[in-house]
Design a protein around this motif. Structure first.
Motif, mmCIF file in Angstrom:
data_model
loop_
_atom_site.group_PDB
_atom_site.id
_atom_site.type_symbol
_atom_site.label_atom_id
_atom_site.label_comp_id
_atom_site.label_asym_id
_atom_site.label_seq_id
_atom_site.Cartn_x
_atom_site.Cartn_y
_atom_site.Cartn_z
ATOM 1 N N ILE A 105 0.873 -1.182 0.000
ATOM 2 C CA ILE A 105 0.000 0.000 0.000
ATOM 3 C C ILE A 105 0.904 1.224 0.000
ATOM 4 N N ARG A 106 0.715 2.083 -0.995
ATOM 5 C CA ARG A 106 1.559 3.264 -1.170
ATOM 6 C C ARG A 106 0.811 4.516 -0.746
ATOM 7 N N PHE A 107 1.440 5.380 0.030
ATOM 8 C CA PHE A 107 0.889 6.708 0.330
ATOM 9 C C PHE A 107 1.759 7.710 -0.424
ATOM 10 N N SER A 125 3.476 -10.748 -11.754
ATOM 11 C CA SER A 125 4.634 -11.337 -12.435
ATOM 12 C C SER A 125 5.729 -11.675 -11.428
ATOM 13 N N LYS A 126 5.900 -10.791 -10.424
ATOM 14 C CA LYS A 126 6.969 -10.981 -9.432
ATOM 15 C C LYS A 126 6.726 -12.248 -8.609
ATOM 16 N N CYS A 127 5.489 -12.418 -8.134
ATOM 17 C CA CYS A 127 5.185 -13.616 -7.333
ATOM 18 C C CYS A 127 5.356 -14.864 -8.190
ATOM 19 N N VAL A 179 6.047 2.602 -0.700
ATOM 20 C CA VAL A 179 6.500 3.986 -0.541
ATOM 21 C C VAL A 179 5.523 4.757 0.357
ATOM 22 N N GLY A 180 6.055 5.434 1.357
ATOM 23 C CA GLY A 180 5.232 6.292 2.217
ATOM 24 C C GLY A 180 4.518 5.559 3.340
ATOM 25 N N THR A 181 4.652 4.242 3.417
ATOM 26 C CA THR A 181 4.071 3.487 4.539
ATOM 27 C C THR A 181 5.183 2.648 5.171
ATOM 28 N N ALA A 221 14.839 -6.933 3.511
ATOM 29 C CA ALA A 221 14.685 -8.073 2.591
ATOM 30 C C ALA A 221 14.752 -7.673 1.115
ATOM 31 N N THR A 222 14.186 -6.517 0.782
ATOM 32 C CA THR A 222 14.164 -6.120 -0.639
ATOM 33 C C THR A 222 15.584 -5.906 -1.142
ATOM 34 N N ALA A 223 16.355 -5.140 -0.366
ATOM 35 C CA ALA A 223 17.743 -4.887 -0.759
ATOM 36 C C ALA A 223 18.556 -6.183 -0.700
ATOM 37 N N ASP A 273 17.782 11.628 -2.852
ATOM 38 C CA ASP A 273 16.407 11.442 -2.381
ATOM 39 C C ASP A 273 15.569 12.545 -3.001
ATOM 40 N N SER A 274 14.343 12.723 -2.519
ATOM 41 C CA SER A 274 13.459 13.679 -3.198
ATOM 42 C C SER A 274 13.962 15.118 -3.067
ATOM 43 N N LYS A 275 14.905 15.362 -2.152
ATOM 44 C CA LYS A 275 15.385 16.739 -1.953
ATOM 45 C C LYS A 275 16.628 17.058 -2.775
ATOM 46 N N ALA A 292 23.083 11.574 7.869
ATOM 47 C CA ALA A 292 22.568 12.744 7.140
ATOM 48 C C ALA A 292 21.121 12.508 6.724
ATOM 49 N N LYS A 293 20.841 11.300 6.246
ATOM 50 C CA LYS A 293 19.470 10.981 5.812
ATOM 51 C C LYS A 293 18.524 10.996 7.011
ATOM 52 N N ARG A 294 18.994 10.459 8.135
ATOM 53 C CA ARG A 294 18.135 10.438 9.327
ATOM 54 C C ARG A 294 17.811 11.854 9.789
ATOM 55 N N ASN A 330 9.672 5.169 -13.932
ATOM 56 C CA ASN A 330 9.945 6.043 -15.089
ATOM 57 C C ASN A 330 11.086 7.021 -14.873
ATOM 58 N N MET A 331 12.068 6.695 -14.032
ATOM 59 C CA MET A 331 13.156 7.630 -13.748
ATOM 60 C C MET A 331 14.237 7.580 -14.827
ATOM 61 N N VAL A 332 14.406 6.426 -15.476
ATOM 62 C CA VAL A 332 15.311 6.353 -16.630
ATOM 63 C C VAL A 332 14.417 6.256 -17.859
HETATM 64 P P1 NAD Z 1 10.732 4.845 0.650
HETATM 65 O O1 NAD Z 1 9.598 5.797 0.674
HETATM 66 O O2 NAD Z 1 11.264 4.338 1.925
HETATM 67 O O3 NAD Z 1 11.957 5.480 -0.166
HETATM 68 C C1 NAD Z 1 11.849 6.126 -1.390
HETATM 69 C C2 NAD Z 1 13.006 7.100 -1.489
HETATM 70 O O4 NAD Z 1 13.006 7.675 -2.791
HETATM 71 C C3 NAD Z 1 12.927 8.271 -0.490
HETATM 72 O O5 NAD Z 1 14.189 8.493 0.090
HETATM 73 C C4 NAD Z 1 12.548 9.463 -1.370
HETATM 74 O O6 NAD Z 1 13.038 10.686 -0.854
HETATM 75 C C5 NAD Z 1 13.238 9.083 -2.654
HETATM 76 N N1 NAD Z 1 12.745 9.768 -3.836
HETATM 77 C C6 NAD Z 1 11.485 10.129 -4.148
HETATM 78 N N2 NAD Z 1 11.471 10.804 -5.315
HETATM 79 C C7 NAD Z 1 12.766 10.855 -5.728
HETATM 80 C C8 NAD Z 1 13.404 11.410 -6.866
HETATM 81 N N3 NAD Z 1 12.716 12.052 -7.806
HETATM 82 N N4 NAD Z 1 14.744 11.272 -6.976
HETATM 83 C C9 NAD Z 1 15.447 10.636 -6.027
HETATM 84 N N5 NAD Z 1 14.910 10.079 -4.930
HETATM 85 C C10 NAD Z 1 13.578 10.202 -4.800
HETATM 86 O O7 NAD Z 1 10.255 3.660 -0.295
HETATM 87 P P2 NAD Z 1 10.879 2.202 -0.439
HETATM 88 O O8 NAD Z 1 10.059 1.276 0.355
HETATM 89 O O9 NAD Z 1 12.351 2.253 -0.249
HETATM 90 O O10 NAD Z 1 10.543 1.904 -1.966
HETATM 91 C C11 NAD Z 1 11.334 2.427 -3.019
HETATM 92 C C12 NAD Z 1 10.998 1.685 -4.295
HETATM 93 O O11 NAD Z 1 11.219 0.284 -4.095
HETATM 94 C C13 NAD Z 1 9.533 1.803 -4.746
HETATM 95 O O12 NAD Z 1 9.466 1.775 -6.148
HETATM 96 C C14 NAD Z 1 8.903 0.544 -4.191
HETATM 97 O O13 NAD Z 1 7.732 0.167 -4.899
HETATM 98 C C15 NAD Z 1 10.042 -0.432 -4.411
HETATM 99 N N6 NAD Z 1 9.941 -1.605 -3.581
HETATM 100 C C16 NAD Z 1 10.035 -1.498 -2.221
HETATM 101 C C17 NAD Z 1 9.920 -2.634 -1.454
HETATM 102 C C18 NAD Z 1 10.060 -2.588 0.043
HETATM 103 O O14 NAD Z 1 10.025 -3.647 0.677
HETATM 104 N N7 NAD Z 1 10.277 -1.427 0.647
HETATM 105 C C19 NAD Z 1 9.707 -3.887 -2.064
HETATM 106 C C20 NAD Z 1 9.655 -3.954 -3.452
HETATM 107 C C21 NAD Z 1 9.772 -2.802 -4.197
#
Ligand code: NAD
Length: 443
Positions: A105-107, A125-127, A179-181, A221-223, A273-275, A292-294, A330-332
């Protein structure tokens, strides 16, 4: 592209007309971006391309072109100042042929029905590529959670569950963070669901705090899943110790990836990050970067010895061997793919590379570790959490890591072997293998 919306077609015409006039190219670029196919189009295109490698019953593809169930709701919550606010919320169960549906769930302010549906198709597809007994789903709320207080976030999370309690369930649809939760959001959501059904129901949601039935090892786990593949395939990928890494998106997935790679001897040379973004050609002190991120953002590192701030959109072009995409989709795209210097892109984010960029990067011999495999460690440990909740069991961290490593290496090997045999990209191979598993379940 066969799924153009009217808006996209209008924007394409505007861009074409604009090329004959003296219009600011950055404005044209923006229109062009908006005229691009939607995320759902891009995701479906990949599945259709993979299907061309198989002698597929057209009925299977017909099923997969359409979501099983898309629910939309208006969430109304009371704000701390006494006012009332509404937020649009979505839940898409894309396909349940392989089992109950699963997805985060994304916020985020950009959440809409198209994005949720695309991410649900990716989850399907992932599962399948990971051979998990789950179908795919996704949910989201159009909101910037940073604008809400802790109490408002809790009210919104509980309102989400009240709106979608009839859709989700431990045997039907199991949400998780995105993202966001985070785990706190999942704790509120599990509590609300348990109240509604009148019994404790930990298996309805994964990514919970460990004290509430979450699994050890879910946080990174994701990383870790991507990291296991990189380490296992380091020789094939030509990755050497001290390989330089740039990370776009220093959030949950990106930060854990930085820690794992740093500990394994890689050199983190850029992060964003987003900043904004920072660049340290000689490598960051990872502890300082995390601190720094914290404190708010990686850009707090700017000005430290050997660190400079760079525009956020220039991170992908940093001189490095590995580019980790861990932000959003869509970042690249075709506008910046040619500037990439890394030989390997690791897609921790979902859909960070557009199909047009895929073509450019293929011609440049850039290897892409595709999202549906690279970031599948998260859903794999979510599956472990669901199993533990159903069995009333608690696995040790070593057990989680060992099962995750085995699963990631096994499925990555299958993808690699298929790609090599058919001379196709890892992405197409991953989608083909996913389709093969889905075909047997659909017919
Ligand atoms: P998160 O919200 O913890 O982190 C996202 C990061 O991206 C934040 O630091 C944010 O500042 C940064 N960001 C946003 N817009 C940006 C931009 N334009 N340029 C650079 N940085 C930007 O989210 P997350 O859980 O780490 O998820 C990140 C991605 O990984 C998403 O696409 C998510 O769907 C995917 N993902 C996450 C998980 C998981 O377990 N967390 C699992 C599978 C996939």
């Amino acid at each position: 592209m066969s799924h153009d919306t009217m808006l996209q077609r209008a924007l394409t015409r505007l861009v074409d007309a604009g090329k004959h006039l003296n219009i600011d190219p950055t404005i044209l670029e923006k229109w062009e971006f908006q005229a691009m196919a939607t995320l759902f189009d891009n995701t479906l295109e990949r599945l259709i391309e993979a299907a061309e490698h198989l002698d597929l019953d057209p009925g299977v593809l017909e099923n997969l072109k359409n979501a099983l169930e898309m629910t939309q709701a208006r969430l109304t919550i009371r704000m701390d100042d006494g006012s009332t606010k509404c937020f649009m919320a979505f839940r898409c169960r894309y396909d349940d042929s392989l089992g109950p549906t699963k997805g985060g769930i994304r916020f985020h302010p950009h959440v809409d029905a198209d994005e949720v549906m695309a991410l649900a198709l990716m989850m399907t597809s992932k599962c399948a590529v990971m051979a998990l007994p789950f179908g795919g789903a996704k949910g989201g709320v159009k909101v910037d959670p940073r604008d809400l207080s802790n109490m408002e976030r809790e009210r919104l999370s509980r309102a989400y569950i009240r709106a979608f309690a009839h859709v989700i369930g431990p045997d039907r649809d199991i949400p998780a963070p995105d993202v966001g939760t985070n785990e706190k959001t999942m704790a509120w959501m599990m509590d609300e669901y348990s109240t509604i059904v009148g019994k404790r129901a930990p298996a309805v949601i994964t990514g919970k705090p460990v004290a509430l039935g979450g699994s050890l090892g879910r946080d990174d786990a994701t990383a870790r899943g991507a990291y296991y593949i990189m380490q296992n395939k380091a020789h094939t990928l030509g990755l050497e110790r001290r390989a330089r890494v740039a990370i776009q998106g220093f959030g949950n997935a990106g930060m854990h990836m930085a820690q794992l790679l740093d500990a394994a001897g890689y050199k983190i040379v850029a992060a964003s990050d987003s900043k904004g973004a920072v660049h340290a050609p000689a490598g960051f002190d990872i502890g300082e970067l995390l601190a720094a991120k914290r404190c708010g953002s990686v850009i707090n590192m700017a000005g430290s010895a050997g660190v400079s701030e760079i525009p956020g959109d220039k991170l992908v072009a940093v001189d490095c061997e590995v580019l980790v995409m861990a932000a959003l989709e869509n970042m690249v795209h075709k506008g910046n793919a040619g500037s990439i210097k890394a030989g390997l892109i690791v897609e921790l984010a979902n859909g960070p590379v557009t199909p047009e960029a895929d073509e450019i990067l293929k011609a440049m011999n850039v290897v892409i570790l595709p999202d549906i495999l690279a970031n599948a460690g998260g859903v794999t440990v979510s599956y472990f959490e669901w199993v533990q909740n159903r069995e009333g069991d608690r696995w040790t961290l070593d057990h989680v890591h060992s099962r995750l490593k085995t699963a990631m290496e096994k499925e990555a090997e299958a993808v690699w072997a298929y790609a090599r045999d058919k001379n196709i990209t890892l992405r197409t191979a991953a989608y083909v293998l996913a389709l093969l598993r889905l075909v047997h379940a659909i017919y």
